[in-house]
Design a protein around this motif. Structure first.
Motif, PDB file in Angstrom:
ATOM      1  N   TRP A  37      32.493 -19.190  61.295  1.00 14.60           N
ATOM      2  CA  TRP A  37      33.617 -19.119  62.221  1.00 14.60           C
ATOM      3  C   TRP A  37      34.803 -18.443  61.539  1.00 14.60           C
ATOM      4  N   LEU A  38      35.072 -18.808  60.282  1.00 13.85           N
ATOM      5  CA  LEU A  38      36.155 -18.183  59.533  1.00 13.85           C
ATOM      6  C   LEU A  38      35.912 -16.683  59.382  1.00 13.85           C
ATOM      7  N   ALA A  39      34.694 -16.301  59.048  1.00 15.00           N
ATOM      8  CA  ALA A  39      34.364 -14.877  58.907  1.00 15.00           C
ATOM      9  C   ALA A  39      34.591 -14.135  60.222  1.00 15.00           C
ATOM     10  N   ASN A  40      34.167 -14.736  61.325  1.00 14.72           N
ATOM     11  CA  ASN A  40      34.353 -14.096  62.626  1.00 14.72           C
ATOM     12  C   ASN A  40      35.824 -14.013  63.013  1.00 14.72           C
ATOM     13  N   MET A  41      36.620 -15.011  62.662  1.00 15.94           N
ATOM     14  CA  MET A  41      38.050 -14.964  62.962  1.00 15.94           C
ATOM     15  C   MET A  41      38.747 -13.879  62.145  1.00 15.94           C
ATOM     16  N   ILE A  42      38.352 -13.716  60.901  1.00 16.24           N
ATOM     17  CA  ILE A  42      38.925 -12.645  60.077  1.00 16.24           C
ATOM     18  C   ILE A  42      38.573 -11.292  60.676  1.00 16.24           C
ATOM     19  N   LYS A  43      37.334 -11.127  61.116  1.00 17.94           N
ATOM     20  CA  LYS A  43      36.922  -9.880  61.766  1.00 17.94           C
ATOM     21  C   LYS A  43      37.751  -9.635  63.018  1.00 17.94           C
ATOM     22  N   LEU A  44      37.983 -10.674  63.793  1.00 20.82           N
ATOM     23  CA  LEU A  44      38.763 -10.547  65.016  1.00 20.82           C
ATOM     24  C   LEU A  44      40.197 -10.126  64.721  1.00 20.82           C
ATOM     25  N   VAL A  45      40.794 -10.693  63.696  1.00 19.50           N
ATOM     26  CA  VAL A  45      42.163 -10.332  63.326  1.00 19.50           C
ATOM     27  C   VAL A  45      42.232  -8.859  62.898  1.00 19.50           C
ATOM     28  N   VAL A  46      41.278  -8.430  62.077  1.00 18.02           N
ATOM     29  CA  VAL A  46      41.259  -7.025  61.623  1.00 18.02           C
ATOM     30  C   VAL A  46      41.042  -6.096  62.810  1.00 18.02           C
ATOM     31  N   LEU A  47      40.108  -6.432  63.671  1.00 22.83           N
ATOM     32  CA  LEU A  47      39.834  -5.600  64.840  1.00 22.83           C
ATOM     33  C   LEU A  47      41.045  -5.546  65.778  1.00 22.83           C
ATOM     34  N   SER A  48      41.711  -6.664  65.965  1.00 19.62           N
ATOM     35  CA  SER A  48      42.900  -6.699  66.818  1.00 19.62           C
ATOM     36  C   SER A  48      44.016  -5.840  66.230  1.00 19.62           C
ATOM     37  N   ALA A  49      44.210  -5.921  64.932  1.00 19.33           N
ATOM     38  CA  ALA A  49      45.242  -5.110  64.286  1.00 19.33           C
ATOM     39  C   ALA A  49      44.933  -3.617  64.439  1.00 19.33           C
ATOM     40  N   LEU A  50      43.667  -3.241  64.266  1.00 19.70           N
ATOM     41  CA  LEU A  50      43.294  -1.839  64.439  1.00 19.70           C
ATOM     42  C   LEU A  50      43.519  -1.392  65.888  1.00 19.70           C
ATOM     43  N   PHE A  51      43.224  -2.251  66.833  1.00 19.32           N
ATOM     44  CA  PHE A  51      43.418  -1.938  68.246  1.00 19.32           C
ATOM     45  C   PHE A  51      44.900  -1.754  68.557  1.00 19.32           C
ATOM     46  N   VAL A  52      45.752  -2.629  68.037  1.00 21.30           N
ATOM     47  CA  VAL A  52      47.200  -2.515  68.262  1.00 21.30           C
ATOM     48  C   VAL A  52      47.721  -1.211  67.669  1.00 21.30           C
TER      49      VAL A  52
END
Length: 111
Positions: A37-52
Motif C-alpha cells: 500500500w505504501l509503495a502504491n501511494m508513493i507511485k500515486l504521489v509521483v504520478l499526480s505530481a507529474l500530471f500537475v
C-alpha cells in the motif's frame, strides 16, 4: 544503502536482466499488504505530481515534450522506490526461484 538498480543488489548480481526483473517482481508480491500500500501511494504521489506539471505547461509542443519526459522519467523515479521497499524480500524470492529451478532440473533428469 539505497539501491537505484537491481544490478546493484548483491543477491541479484548473478542473474540476468530478465531474471533480476522477475525476482524483484516476486519480492514485491511477497511484501505484506501495508508495505505494498505504501509503495502504491508513493507511485500515486509521483504520478499526480507529474500530471500537475503536465497540466501547467502551455502550448501543445511543450506538452508533448513534457509528456515524453514524464513517461521516460516515471520508471527511473519509481524503480528505486519499488526496489528498496521489496529489498528485504529479495532473498526469499531468490530462494524460491532456486528451489523451482532445482525441481525442474530433477524432473528433467528423471525423464
Amino acid at each position: 544503502m539505497i539501491y537505484f538498480s537491481p544490478r546493484q543488489v548483491p543477491e541479484l548480481k548473478q542473474f540476468t536482466l530478465t531474471e533480476r526483473a522477475a525476482l524483484v517482481l516476486q519480492a514485491q508480491h511477497l511484501m505484506p499488504t501495508p508495505r505494498r500500500w505504501l509503495a502504491n501511494m508513493i507511485k500515486l504521489v509521483v504520478l499526480s505530481a507529474l500530471f500537475v506539471l503536465l497540466i501547467n505547461v502551455q502550448g501543445w509542443y511543450w506538452q508533448v515534450l513534457t509528456l515524453l519526459a514524464a513517461g521516460l522519467s516515471y520508471p527511473l523515479l519509481l524503480q528505486p522506490v519499488n526496489l528498496n521497499l521489496a529489498r528485504p524480500y529479495i532473498p526469499q524470492a531468490v530462494a524460491a526461484a532456486k528451489r523451482q529451478s532445482d525441481i525442474v532440473v530433477n524432473e528433467a533428469e528423471h525423464h
